[in-house]
Scaffold this active site. Structure first.
Site, PDB file in Angstrom:
ATOM      1  N   HIS A   1      -2.425  10.162  -4.090  1.00  0.00           N
ATOM      2  CA  HIS A   1      -1.801   8.828  -4.272  1.00  0.00           C
ATOM      3  C   HIS A   1      -0.519   8.716  -3.216  1.00  0.00           C
ATOM      4  O   HIS A   1      -0.104   7.663  -3.387  1.00  0.00           O
ATOM      5  CB  HIS A   1      -1.229   9.026  -5.731  1.00  0.00           C
ATOM      6  CG  HIS A   1      -1.074   7.705  -6.206  1.00  0.00           C
ATOM      7  ND1 HIS A   1      -1.113   6.406  -5.408  1.00  0.00           N
ATOM      8  CD2 HIS A   1      -1.053   7.176  -7.622  1.00  0.00           C
ATOM      9  CE1 HIS A   1      -1.044   5.212  -6.322  1.00  0.00           C
ATOM     10  NE2 HIS A   1      -1.013   5.926  -7.554  1.00  0.00           N
TER      11      HIS A   1
ATOM     12  N   ASP B   1      -4.077   4.322  -2.823  1.00  0.00           N
ATOM     13  CA  ASP B   1      -3.468   3.648  -4.127  1.00  0.00           C
ATOM     14  C   ASP B   1      -5.066   3.577  -5.055  1.00  0.00           C
ATOM     15  O   ASP B   1      -6.171   3.663  -4.430  1.00  0.00           O
ATOM     16  CB  ASP B   1      -3.112   2.267  -3.899  1.00  0.00           C
ATOM     17  CG  ASP B   1      -1.627   2.330  -3.049  1.00  0.00           C
ATOM     18  OD1 ASP B   1      -0.836   3.455  -3.286  1.00  0.00           O
ATOM     19  OD2 ASP B   1      -1.370   1.158  -2.765  1.00  0.00           O
TER      20      ASP B   1
END
Length: 581
Positions: free
Chosen positions: A551, A555
């Site tokens: 992450h 995204d």
């Protein structure tokens, strides 16, 4: 002379290795190219062969110790063989000097001794050499000789079988004639260009080439001039007494025990409780086929069990009771489970498990990992595969599994979503977006999970991916995978569904930002939108795809877009041209 055994370079990025097992003990006899020890690296486990024949004089690195590439592991002393050859060399001049005082009386024996002297230095004729068997193949192992010494052979007739890390093949005879000498025995490894055998003219007698020791005792027995004997016996005080007496009675056996007193001693303890040494490949093959190695008779050198012996034993077991095997299969619905021998034991953690564990902990602690999942209808692909798999296997030489379709869709989507095919350079504070798709394929193995890499997967079609996947998976299961095959991945695919899992939250490997998990393909009723019938319920082939990602760079929206692209490619199933439909 002492020969040093060092840790060779085992791959581009491998700098050290751990000695996991010594196959020979100090004081034991070892032959050139015979497996000497097993070494484990963070990439692969492999065997290190002996660089020379002799006695293992000293072991420098104990088991479970780690050393760098080039470090000295052991010392082989081949000095015990040198004295054995020196007496033979010293006796050679004697027959050369004896024909001079007896040129007329010994006219018949002289020509008989001359051909015997020629084989002593190697039979003369046409050399059979190991040809180049591929661009990256540097050596091969002789698995079987199809002809014996003394047999006639025709030009281009198969002479021997050779196995490499790429392929098993037959080597034809380069000329017609008699097989005079075999230089490289079965289960021995030779480099490309090395001499394997010698073929002479038809009718040539190879028996003298096989017994070079015969000429040595013959002249020794005829020693008519005792003046030369004391000259050689002067430095050897033990030789004068036995030399005259035993040689006339039994010239052949006398030099045999004197030539090799030391090798005979270590040869006896070579017989281990479980028999001769068995390579990891043979052990793995026996385990997969349920073959008891204790009941297999080896046909290799010294009774060594080869993979051909295991295959033959497995085939014999299959044909022995086909009816008995079929009956339980049809009657039983649940698998018969046996208690594992590991129950109740405390064992040392294998190095491979330590390496896998360290890498997984490093990945989890160094990344912000998250997983997204989508559901895909792969009915078209499954029907397409069933329609084309027979012709595909006949044309391409490999089975057409569903895996190449998933890999093809994944790499096509990577080209449109470069953020998934990237790496974070933490030290430099930069991001590298790769311009090629090097895909690691997770392969289950008894030693642990390995991920060989399909280099340039984005440039391959379905057939190319299927061949490369089968090749790499075969190398892993046969313990022939190299460190270079396991390095350089920019993205990884794990087929957890091959063992029945619906989906898995797979862990992103180090130096990558995403990994794709493929779940099991199952039939179940789903709602479909039919162009004529509208919404209806139908039985479809469904699977889950999970994408775990870092992450810090990727995204949730990036992951969803990538998975949606893969889903669209798979459900469209426009692969007819690539698989020959």
């Amino acid at each position: 002379m002492a020969v040093s055994v060092t840790l060779p370079a085992l791959g581009e990025s491998v700098t050290e290795g751990t000695v996991t097992r010594w196959l020979k003990a100090e004081g034991e006899r070892v032959e050139a190219d015979e497996p000497l020890l097993e070494v484990s690296t963070d990439k692969v486990d492999t065997e290190i062969p002996a660089p020379a024949a002799g006695v293992l004089a000293s072991i420098k690195v104990a088991e479970d110790e780690t050393v760098e590439v080039g470090a000295e592991l052991a010392i082989i002393d081949d000095g015990s063989g040198a004295p054995a050859e020196q007496p033979a060399a010293a006796e050679q001049p004697a027959p050369a000097a004896e024909p001079e005082p007896q040129p007329a009386a010994e006219a018949a024996p002289a020509p008989a001794e001359q051909p015997a002297a020629a084989p002593a230095g190697g039979a003369s004729g046409t050399d059979v050499v190991l040809p180049a068997l591929g661009e990256s193949v540097t050596e091969g192992t002789v698995t079987r000789w199809l002809k014996e010494v003394g047999e006639e052979v025709e030009a281009d007739e198969p002479l021997l079988e050779v196995s490499t890390d790429k392929v098993d093949t037959e080597i034809p005879a380069p000329a017609s004639g008699t097989l005079l000498e075999i230089v490289v025995g079965e289960d021995e490894t030779a480099e490309v260009g090395a001499k394997l055998a010698v073929i002479g003219e038809k009718g040539a007698a190879p028996a003298q080439a096989e017994a070079p020791a015969a000429p040595a005792p013959a002249p020794a027995a005829e020693q008519p001039a005792p003046q030369e004997t004391p000259k050689q016996e002067a430095p050897k005080q033990e030789a004068p007494a036995p030399a005259p007496a035993p040689q006339p009675a039994a010239p052949a056996p006398a030099p045999a025990p004197a030539a090799q007193p030391a090798p005979v001693t270590p040869a006896a303890p070579a017989g281990e409780p479980d028999g001769a040494y068995v390579t990891p490949l043979v052990r793995k093959l026996a385990q997969e086929n349920g073959v008891d190695l204790g009941s297999v008779k080896g046909t290799g050198v010294g009774g060594r069990i080869r993979k051909q012996d295991v295959i033959a034993a497995a085939e014999a077991a299959k044909t022995a009771a086909p009816a008995a095997a079929a009956a339980p299969a049809a009657a039983s619905k649940a698998p018969a489970l046996e208690a594992s021998p590991l129950r109740g034991q405390t064992v040392k953690m294998p190095r491979m498990r330590k390496v896998i564990g360290d890498n997984m902990m490093k990945a989890l602690h160094g990344q912000a990992q998250l997983t997204s999942v989508v559901e895909v209808d792969v009915t078209k692909i499954m029907r397409m595969r069933n329609k084309a798999k027979d012709a595909f296997a006949a044309r391409e030489g490999v089975k057409l599994s569903p895996m190449p379709f998933f890999v093809k869709a994944a790499v096509q989507a990577l080209k449109a979503h470069p953020v998934i095919n990237a790496r974070i350079n933490e030290d430099e504070g930069t991001i590298t977006y790769f311009d090629s798709e090097n895909v690691g394929i997770a392969v289950d193995n008894e030693k642990g999970l390995m991920t060989p890499v399909i280099k340039g997967a984005g440039d391959l079609n379905i057939a190319g991916i299927a061949k490369k996947t089968a090749e790499l998976a075969g190398k892993v299961r046969e313990s022939k995978i190299s460190p270079d095959d396991l390095s350089g991945a920019s993205f990884t695919i794990s087929n957890t569904g091959s063992r029945g899992a619906l989906f898995d939250t797979v862990i992103v490997p180090p130096n990558q930002v995403a990994i794709l998990g493929i779940g099991a393909t199952v039939k179940r009723p789903v709602v479909v939108d039919h162009p004529e019938l509208g919404e209806t319920i139908a039985v479809r082939h469904m699977t889950y795809l999970s994408l775990s990602y870092d992450h810090r760079l990727v995204d949730g929206a990036d992951a969803a877009r990538y998975l949606t692209t893969v889903k669209q490619i798979l459900e469209a199933a426009e692969f007819e041209t690539e698989i020959g439909l």
